[in-house]
Motif scaffolding. Structure first.
Motif, short mmCIF file in Angstrom:
data_model
loop_
_atom_site.label_atom_id
_atom_site.label_comp_id
_atom_site.label_asym_id
_atom_site.label_seq_id
_atom_site.Cartn_x
_atom_site.Cartn_y
_atom_site.Cartn_z
N UNK A 83 0.81 -1.22 0.00
CA UNK A 83 0.00 0.00 0.00
C UNK A 83 0.85 1.28 0.00
N UNK A 84 2.10 1.17 0.41
CA UNK A 84 2.94 2.36 0.54
C UNK A 84 4.08 2.45 -0.46
N UNK A 85 4.43 1.32 -1.09
CA UNK A 85 5.58 1.28 -2.00
C UNK A 85 5.19 0.75 -3.37
N UNK A 86 5.83 1.29 -4.39
CA UNK A 86 5.66 0.74 -5.74
C UNK A 86 6.59 -0.46 -5.89
N UNK A 87 6.40 -1.21 -6.96
CA UNK A 87 7.30 -2.34 -7.23
C UNK A 87 8.72 -1.86 -7.46
N UNK A 88 8.87 -0.72 -8.14
CA UNK A 88 10.21 -0.16 -8.38
C UNK A 88 10.88 0.22 -7.07
N UNK A 89 10.12 0.77 -6.14
CA UNK A 89 10.67 1.13 -4.84
C UNK A 89 11.05 -0.11 -4.03
N UNK A 90 10.21 -1.13 -4.08
CA UNK A 90 10.53 -2.38 -3.39
C UNK A 90 11.78 -3.02 -4.00
N UNK A 91 11.92 -2.94 -5.32
CA UNK A 91 13.12 -3.47 -5.98
C UNK A 91 14.35 -2.68 -5.55
N UNK A 92 14.21 -1.37 -5.40
CA UNK A 92 15.33 -0.54 -4.93
C UNK A 92 15.73 -0.98 -3.53
N UNK A 93 14.75 -1.17 -2.65
CA UNK A 93 15.04 -1.60 -1.27
C UNK A 93 15.71 -2.97 -1.28
N UNK A 94 15.21 -3.89 -2.09
CA UNK A 94 15.80 -5.23 -2.16
C UNK A 94 17.27 -5.13 -2.57
N UNK A 95 17.56 -4.33 -3.56
CA UNK A 95 18.95 -4.18 -4.01
C UNK A 95 19.79 -3.51 -2.92
N UNK A 96 19.23 -2.53 -2.26
CA UNK A 96 19.92 -1.85 -1.16
C UNK A 96 20.26 -2.84 -0.05
N UNK A 97 19.31 -3.70 0.30
CA UNK A 97 19.55 -4.68 1.35
C UNK A 97 20.56 -5.74 0.90
N UNK A 98 20.48 -6.15 -0.36
CA UNK A 98 21.39 -7.21 -0.84
C UNK A 98 22.82 -6.72 -1.00
N UNK A 99 23.01 -5.42 -1.26
CA UNK A 99 24.37 -4.91 -1.49
C UNK A 99 24.91 -4.11 -0.31
N UNK A 100 24.02 -3.62 0.55
CA UNK A 100 24.46 -2.78 1.65
C UNK A 100 24.72 -1.34 1.24
N UNK A 101 24.34 -1.00 0.00
CA UNK A 101 24.56 0.35 -0.50
C UNK A 101 23.43 0.72 -1.44
N UNK A 102 23.22 2.01 -1.61
CA UNK A 102 22.19 2.47 -2.53
C UNK A 102 22.55 2.09 -3.96
N UNK A 103 21.57 1.56 -4.71
CA UNK A 103 21.85 1.18 -6.11
C UNK A 103 22.07 2.39 -6.99
#
Length: 103
Positions: A83-103
């Motif tokens: 309800x609060x995030x788009x798929x693109x935003x969730x993908x950004x967060x997933x990449x951020x969590x997987x790499x430890x850095x902003x994509x």
């Protein structure tokens, strides 16, 4: 055909991991640290929720991680963020969590 190349590049751009505006990326980074950190620990090493640092997520498929972010995990404290995030935003967060850095 050469005329289509710039149009195709433009259409593909929003799907790229770093396609979010810098101000939105900063908001999402803050969300991860504050909101996710409330359950996963301020260092994201675990708390009520599991460890979500890069090493802990290395074996997870990016698509599965995006799904967990958007739809939560039934039967656990992990809420759906759709309800609060788009798929693109969730993908950004997933990449951020997987790499430890902003994509």
């Amino acid at each position: 055909m050469l005329r289509l190349a710039p149009l195709l590049a433009l259409l593909a751009a929003p799907a790229a991991a770093g396609a979010l505006p810098p101000d939105r990326a900063a908001e999402l980074e803050h969300l991860v640290r504050q909101d996710c950190g409330a359950c996963h620990g301020m260092t994201l090493a675990g708390g009520l929720g599991p460890d979500i640092r890069p090493a802990a997520l290395a074996a997870l498929d990016r698509t599965a991680l995006v799904s967990v972010i958007l739809d939560g995990r039934p039967g656990t404290a992990m809420p759906p963020w759709r309800p609060l995030l788009s798929e693109a935003e969730a993908a950004w967060i997933a990449e951020y969590l997987r790499t430890g850095d902003a994509p």
